[in-house]
Scaffold this motif. Structure first.
Motif, PDB file in Angstrom:
ATOM      1  N   ASP A  98     -20.706   5.737   1.358  1.00 37.97           N
ATOM      2  CA  ASP A  98     -19.650   4.742   1.422  1.00 37.97           C
ATOM      3  C   ASP A  98     -18.276   5.391   1.444  1.00 37.97           C
ATOM      4  N   SER A  99     -17.299   4.585   1.850  1.00 39.42           N
ATOM      5  CA  SER A  99     -15.924   5.062   1.955  1.00 39.42           C
ATOM      6  C   SER A  99     -14.980   4.133   1.214  1.00 39.42           C
ATOM      7  N   ILE A 100     -13.842   4.700   0.840  1.00 41.25           N
ATOM      8  CA  ILE A 100     -12.696   3.881   0.459  1.00 41.25           C
ATOM      9  C   ILE A 100     -11.681   3.962   1.589  1.00 41.25           C
ATOM     10  N   LEU A 101     -10.781   2.995   1.629  1.00 40.47           N
ATOM     11  CA  LEU A 101      -9.724   2.992   2.641  1.00 40.47           C
ATOM     12  C   LEU A 101      -8.395   2.798   1.916  1.00 40.47           C
ATOM     13  N   MET A 109      -3.706   9.254  -6.132  1.00 44.11           N
ATOM     14  CA  MET A 109      -4.951   9.327  -6.889  1.00 44.11           C
ATOM     15  C   MET A 109      -6.111   8.595  -6.226  1.00 44.11           C
ATOM     16  N   TYR A 110      -5.840   7.681  -5.298  1.00 45.30           N
ATOM     17  CA  TYR A 110      -6.950   7.047  -4.578  1.00 45.30           C
ATOM     18  C   TYR A 110      -7.760   8.123  -3.860  1.00 45.30           C
ATOM     19  N   GLN A 111      -7.063   9.007  -3.183  1.00 43.71           N
ATOM     20  CA  GLN A 111      -7.730  10.072  -2.437  1.00 43.71           C
ATOM     21  C   GLN A 111      -8.389  11.085  -3.362  1.00 43.71           C
ATOM     22  N   VAL A 112      -7.662  11.524  -4.390  1.00 44.38           N
ATOM     23  CA  VAL A 112      -8.188  12.554  -5.285  1.00 44.38           C
ATOM     24  C   VAL A 112      -9.450  12.069  -5.997  1.00 44.38           C
ATOM     25  N   SER A 113      -9.435  10.830  -6.482  1.00 40.65           N
ATOM     26  CA  SER A 113     -10.611  10.300  -7.183  1.00 40.65           C
ATOM     27  C   SER A 113     -11.816  10.233  -6.251  1.00 40.65           C
ATOM     28  N   ALA A 114     -11.593   9.792  -5.023  1.00 42.76           N
ATOM     29  CA  ALA A 114     -12.697   9.694  -4.069  1.00 42.76           C
ATOM     30  C   ALA A 114     -13.288  11.067  -3.767  1.00 42.76           C
ATOM     31  N   LYS A 115     -12.432  12.025  -3.519  1.00 44.46           N
ATOM     32  CA  LYS A 115     -12.940  13.362  -3.186  1.00 44.46           C
ATOM     33  C   LYS A 115     -13.644  13.995  -4.377  1.00 44.46           C
ATOM     34  N   ILE A 119     -16.984  10.734  -2.425  1.00 43.29           N
ATOM     35  CA  ILE A 119     -16.919   9.492  -1.656  1.00 43.29           C
ATOM     36  C   ILE A 119     -15.994   9.706  -0.462  1.00 43.29           C
ATOM     37  N   LYS A 120     -16.396   9.223   0.680  1.00 42.51           N
ATOM     38  CA  LYS A 120     -15.618   9.429   1.898  1.00 42.51           C
ATOM     39  C   LYS A 120     -14.339   8.598   1.871  1.00 42.51           C
ATOM     40  N   THR A 121     -13.351   9.048   2.623  1.00 43.65           N
ATOM     41  CA  THR A 121     -12.080   8.328   2.686  1.00 43.65           C
ATOM     42  C   THR A 121     -11.735   7.995   4.132  1.00 43.65           C
ATOM     43  N   LYS A 122     -11.164   6.833   4.308  1.00 40.20           N
ATOM     44  CA  LYS A 122     -10.605   6.447   5.606  1.00 40.20           C
ATOM     45  C   LYS A 122      -9.119   6.148   5.394  1.00 40.20           C
TER      46      LYS A 122
END
Length: 352
Positions: A98-101, A109-115, A119-122
């Motif tokens: 799954d991804s977050i966008l 922190m949205y990106q840092v937490s996902a990585k 979790i993939k990022t868009k």
């Protein structure tokens, strides 16, 4: 032994979030972390440190529910909104699937937490006026479980158009949760989307006591959502997220007197912000002061002045946003006391 051989591969590649304190600096004027400039005073009333605290301190939950206009079962309290950002990913996203966008420039922190969680990022950048690119988002919704939108946005300070948020909610229905980060909403309370929860079961709102409540050091945040979302987050949150002293002070801050004090803080900072913006626009080295519905201003300076480093060397610590916003010489300045704002203006005049 090389310990790095044991570190998860995604963490080996990870660049940590560059918080204001991590970046450091030496000085007397700290306007780089969107903090309230004057420390509040509280005294602890709970002396039961030999016991574990409540998993979800009821006095805090009830106080914030009344303040936010929601039911207690629509709330989760956590170690700052940062923990809530990550809890949502842990509960709703399958790693490597799954991804977050999210829509930069926005909170990092949205990106840092996902990585961190694999979790993939868009990434769908905002438009030139820092609004949502709804067409771009619609084209990138496959496998997206969480959409993070910060309003008022950090670092730009602007509000996201309410109708665009509704369009996004309709677009994401039965597909993803839409997470509206309202960390700065007290500076524009009429813009909150909390009242929309009844109509949108997939809406989630993040809040904090760090900004308008002047309690950044407390690390106390809230997730507001409908009960099924809160029940899910309860499964993954730590057993005792809030220390007893934290809950004690948070409950005091959410009392009637505490909320009245917060509103006076907001009025003071909004007045100070307008005065500071007016002073900045009168300086020739300032190209633009962007409108702000938060407790900071984004300011674009002339290319050849190196304002950030000049002020840094004078002990005035601001936040360089050139990389995150894709334009040179954009600096975010937290609103400080009159003395602190005057120090910035005086130093900028010397650069001129």
């Amino acid at each position: 032994m090389d310990i790095n051989q044991l570190v998860r591969k995604n963490v080996q590649k990870l660049t940590p979030y560059q918080s204001a304190r991590r970046i450091g600096g030496q000085g007397d004027v700290w306007l780089n972390a969107n903090e309230y400039p004057v420390a509040p005073h509280f005294e602890l009333t709970q002396q039961t440190l030999n016991r574990y605290p409540e998993p979800q301190p009821q006095q805090v939950i009830r106080g914030y529910a009344q303040y936010a206009g929601v039911q207690p079962d629509q709330l989760l309290v956590s170690r700052g909104a940062d923990e809530a950002i990550e809890l949502l990913m842990r509960a709703f996203c399958e790693p490597e699937q799954d991804s977050i966008l999210y829509c930069p420039p926005t909170y990092g922190m949205y990106q840092v937490s996902a990585k961190t969680l694999g979790i993939k990022t868009k990434i769908v950048p905002t438009t030139k006026d820092w609004q949502l690119d709804l067409n771009g988002i619609e084209q990138n919704l496959e496998n997206v479980k969480l959409i993070y939108v910060c309003s008022p946005n950090n670092p730009t300070g602007n509000l996201i158009n309410a109708q665009d948020i509704k369009t996004l909610l309709n677009m994401a229905q039965d597909r993803a949760l839409v997470v509206i980060d309202e960390a700065y909403i007290e500076f524009s309370p009429q813009s909150s989307v909390v009242s929309w929860l009844t109509n949108y079961p997939h809406l989630v709102i993040l809040r904090t006591l760090s900004k308008a409540f002047a309690l950044a050091g407390l690390r106390c945040g809230f997730t507001i959502a409908n009960k099924p979302v809160i029940d899910t987050l309860q499964k993954v949150i730590a057993p005792y997220p809030l220390a007893t002293p934290v809950a004690d002070i948070a409950a005091q801050a959410l009392s009637k007197d505490g909320i009245n004090t917060m509103k006076l803080n907001v009025q003071y900072l909004n007045d100070q912000k307008q005065k500071f913006a007016d002073q900045l626009t009168q300086l020739s080295l300032v190209e633009k002061v962007y409108p702000s519905w938060s407790n900071y201003l984004c300011v674009k300076f002339q290319d050849d002045k190196d304002v950030f480093n000049n002020l840094w060397n004078q002990g005035i610590i601001l936040r360089d946003q050139s990389k995150s916003m894709g334009q040179k010489n954009i600096i975010r300045i937290s609103i400080g006391t009159q003395i602190e704002c005057d120090a910035v203006i005086t130093s900028l005049k010397t650069i001129e």
